[in-house]
Design a protein around this motif. Structure first.
Motif, PDB file in Angstrom:
ATOM      1  N   ILE A 239      10.598   1.768   6.554  1.00 37.38           N
ATOM      2  CA  ILE A 239      10.928   3.177   6.345  1.00 37.38           C
ATOM      3  C   ILE A 239      10.639   3.582   4.906  1.00 37.38           C
ATOM      4  O   ILE A 239      10.033   4.628   4.636  1.00 37.38           O
ATOM      5  CB  ILE A 239      12.401   3.440   6.701  1.00 37.38           C
ATOM      6  N   LYS A 240      11.057   2.751   3.966  1.00 36.58           N
ATOM      7  CA  LYS A 240      10.850   3.071   2.556  1.00 36.58           C
ATOM      8  C   LYS A 240       9.367   3.105   2.213  1.00 36.58           C
ATOM      9  O   LYS A 240       8.903   3.985   1.481  1.00 36.58           O
ATOM     10  CB  LYS A 240      11.582   2.046   1.682  1.00 36.58           C
ATOM     11  N   ARG A 241       8.619   2.164   2.741  1.00 35.30           N
ATOM     12  CA  ARG A 241       7.181   2.147   2.486  1.00 35.30           C
ATOM     13  C   ARG A 241       6.519   3.401   3.040  1.00 35.30           C
ATOM     14  O   ARG A 241       5.650   3.997   2.385  1.00 35.30           O
ATOM     15  CB  ARG A 241       6.552   0.904   3.117  1.00 35.30           C
ATOM     16  N   CYS A 242       6.931   3.817   4.225  1.00 35.41           N
ATOM     17  CA  CYS A 242       6.354   5.004   4.852  1.00 35.41           C
ATOM     18  C   CYS A 242       6.581   6.236   3.983  1.00 35.41           C
ATOM     19  O   CYS A 242       5.662   7.034   3.751  1.00 35.41           O
ATOM     20  CB  CYS A 242       6.981   5.201   6.234  1.00 35.41           C
ATOM     21  N   ILE A 243       7.797   6.387   3.469  1.00 37.87           N
ATOM     22  CA  ILE A 243       8.126   7.568   2.671  1.00 37.87           C
ATOM     23  C   ILE A 243       7.412   7.560   1.332  1.00 37.87           C
ATOM     24  O   ILE A 243       6.839   8.575   0.907  1.00 37.87           O
ATOM     25  CB  ILE A 243       9.655   7.662   2.484  1.00 37.87           C
ATOM     26  N   PHE A 244       7.391   6.412   0.658  1.00 38.40           N
ATOM     27  CA  PHE A 244       6.756   6.374  -0.652  1.00 38.40           C
ATOM     28  C   PHE A 244       5.234   6.421  -0.563  1.00 38.40           C
ATOM     29  O   PHE A 244       4.582   6.957  -1.451  1.00 38.40           O
ATOM     30  CB  PHE A 244       7.210   5.132  -1.427  1.00 38.40           C
ATOM     31  N   PHE A 245       4.677   5.866   0.491  1.00 38.88           N
ATOM     32  CA  PHE A 245       3.238   5.981   0.670  1.00 38.88           C
ATOM     33  C   PHE A 245       2.851   7.431   0.923  1.00 38.88           C
ATOM     34  O   PHE A 245       1.815   7.899   0.444  1.00 38.88           O
ATOM     35  CB  PHE A 245       2.780   5.098   1.832  1.00 38.88           C
ATOM     36  N   ARG A 246       3.655   8.140   1.680  1.00 40.64           N
ATOM     37  CA  ARG A 246       3.379   9.553   1.918  1.00 40.64           C
ATOM     38  C   ARG A 246       3.516  10.344   0.646  1.00 40.64           C
ATOM     39  O   ARG A 246       2.692  11.226   0.323  1.00 40.64           O
ATOM     40  CB  ARG A 246       4.344  10.075   2.978  1.00 40.64           C
ATOM     41  N   LEU A 247       4.525  10.018  -0.147  1.00 41.33           N
ATOM     42  CA  LEU A 247       4.796  10.782  -1.368  1.00 41.33           C
ATOM     43  C   LEU A 247       3.756  10.538  -2.444  1.00 41.33           C
ATOM     44  O   LEU A 247       3.250  11.473  -3.070  1.00 41.33           O
ATOM     45  CB  LEU A 247       6.187  10.413  -1.898  1.00 41.33           C
ATOM     46  N   ASN A 248       3.433   9.270  -2.678  1.00 40.97           N
ATOM     47  CA  ASN A 248       2.531   8.911  -3.775  1.00 40.97           C
ATOM     48  C   ASN A 248       1.195   8.353  -3.320  1.00 40.97           C
ATOM     49  O   ASN A 248       0.407   7.888  -4.151  1.00 40.97           O
ATOM     50  CB  ASN A 248       3.207   7.875  -4.679  1.00 40.97           C
ATOM     51  N   LYS A 249       0.959   8.388  -1.983  1.00 33.01           N
ATOM     52  CA  LYS A 249      -0.281   7.837  -1.433  1.00 33.01           C
ATOM     53  C   LYS A 249      -0.497   6.389  -1.879  1.00 33.01           C
ATOM     54  O   LYS A 249      -1.618   5.948  -2.143  1.00 33.01           O
ATOM     55  CB  LYS A 249      -1.478   8.705  -1.828  1.00 33.01           C
ATOM     56  N   GLY A 250       0.610   5.641  -2.012  1.00 30.79           N
ATOM     57  CA  GLY A 250       0.528   4.233  -2.359  1.00 30.79           C
ATOM     58  C   GLY A 250       0.189   3.962  -3.803  1.00 30.79           C
ATOM     59  O   GLY A 250      -0.147   2.837  -4.156  1.00 30.79           O
ATOM     60  N   VAL A 251       0.311   4.989  -4.667  1.00 29.57           N
ATOM     61  CA  VAL A 251      -0.061   4.828  -6.068  1.00 29.57           C
ATOM     62  C   VAL A 251       1.142   5.043  -6.969  1.00 29.57           C
ATOM     63  O   VAL A 251       1.859   6.038  -6.836  1.00 29.57           O
ATOM     64  CB  VAL A 251      -1.178   5.820  -6.459  1.00 29.57           C
ATOM     65  N   ASP A 252       1.404   4.092  -7.847  1.00 29.46           N
ATOM     66  CA  ASP A 252       2.397   4.260  -8.902  1.00 29.46           C
ATOM     67  C   ASP A 252       1.685   4.976 -10.052  1.00 29.46           C
ATOM     68  O   ASP A 252       0.811   4.419 -10.706  1.00 29.46           O
ATOM     69  CB  ASP A 252       2.911   2.894  -9.357  1.00 29.46           C
ATOM     70  N   ARG A 253       2.037   6.229 -10.301  1.00 31.86           N
ATOM     71  CA  ARG A 253       1.299   7.044 -11.265  1.00 31.86           C
ATOM     72  C   ARG A 253       1.396   6.509 -12.689  1.00 31.86           C
ATOM     73  O   ARG A 253       0.623   6.884 -13.552  1.00 31.86           O
ATOM     74  CB  ARG A 253       1.809   8.488 -11.224  1.00 31.86           C
TER      75      ARG A 253
END
Length: 261
Positions: A213-227
């Motif tokens: 669940i956490k991966r799904c949300i953060f991937f959607r938010l940041n497209k898998g990128v730590d800015r």
């Protein structure tokens, strides 16, 4: 002024409504940047061990605030509870399809459609939220898994037609053994009454679910990128795979067949 009220009321002072000599005190409210990760989880008993908080090891962490809502069946999902959240996660339906009267494909399809209707209602009330729908978890019953698989197939096809604001949570194949039954290593052996448990995750399985669940949300938010650091597979300094990546080989998880029902 509350966060929920902003979705229904326009807060303003009309031009010309202030009389001469009248003094007004204005309070400005600041919404934390973390609120863009605010998450509402609606689900059955398999979401019971998912927790929000600041502890990175036992909760989703401070960068993912939110609240859980109990919905054992699809009819118990209340779209109104999703107002003001940026993310809505749904895991529900197993208690509906396990009923004896649900024994045809049309019955299962109708249940999937009823869940889609709930998602549409959520989007009508909170058009800015992102809805992440979890497929049903496999069970230890091969007979029940036929209905689970058909439900998930119908659900995936319907979700794909709802647009970019709705997505399926990926990675649930990791809960299934080679024969499609729920993995012993991630599930409970006995229920609270001492009977064989064919449905529920154990604490380790709940950790895997939380990670997906956490991966799904953060991937959607940041497209898998730590800015801050460029491409990354970490959230809050932890690997996305740290929850599920440490699983032993399937051959070491006990009986392949699970519970024969």
């Amino acid at each position: 002024m509350t966060r929920k009220s902003q979705d229904f009321f326009r807060h303003a002072i009309d031009k010309g409504s202030i009389a001469n000599g009248t003094r007004f005190s204005l309070t400005f409210r600041c919404v934390s940047w973390k609120n863009r990760n605010s998450t509402c989880i609606i689900g059955d008993s398999n979401t019971g061990m998912l927790n929000f908080g600041v502890n990175k090891r036992s909760t989703f962490g401070e960068l993912m605030p939110g609240q859980k809502y109990w919905a054992p069946c699809i009819k118990d999902i209340t779209p109104e509870s999703c107002i003001s959240y940026s993310n809505v996660v749904i895991l529900c339906g197993i208690n509906d399809i396990k009923k004896a009267e649900v024994n045809r494909h049309d019955d299962v399809r109708n249940l999937a459609n009823s869940l889609i209707d709930k998602i549409k209602q959520i989007k009508q009330l909170n058009s800015k939220c992102y809805v992440s729908v979890c497929p049903l978890l496999p069970t230890k019953s091969r007979e029940l898994n036929h209905k689970v698989n058909f439900f998930n197939c119908v659900l995936a096809s319907k979700v794909a037609s709802l647009g970019p604001g709705v997505q399926c949570v990926e990675g649930f194949h990791g809960f299934a053994e080679h024969d499609g039954t729920l993995v012993d290593h991630l599930s409970k052996t006995l229920d609270r009454y001492g009977g064989l448990d064919i449905l529920h995750l154990n604490p380790y399985g709940a950790r895997v679910l939380a990670g997906l669940i956490k991966r799904c949300i953060f991937f959607r938010l940041n497209k898998g990128v730590d800015r801050r650091r460029g491409p990354s597979n970490r959230v809050n300094g932890r690997l996305y795979s740290s929850v599920s990546g440490g699983l032993p080989p399937a051959s070491q998880w006990g009986s392949r067949d699970g519970c024969q029902v």
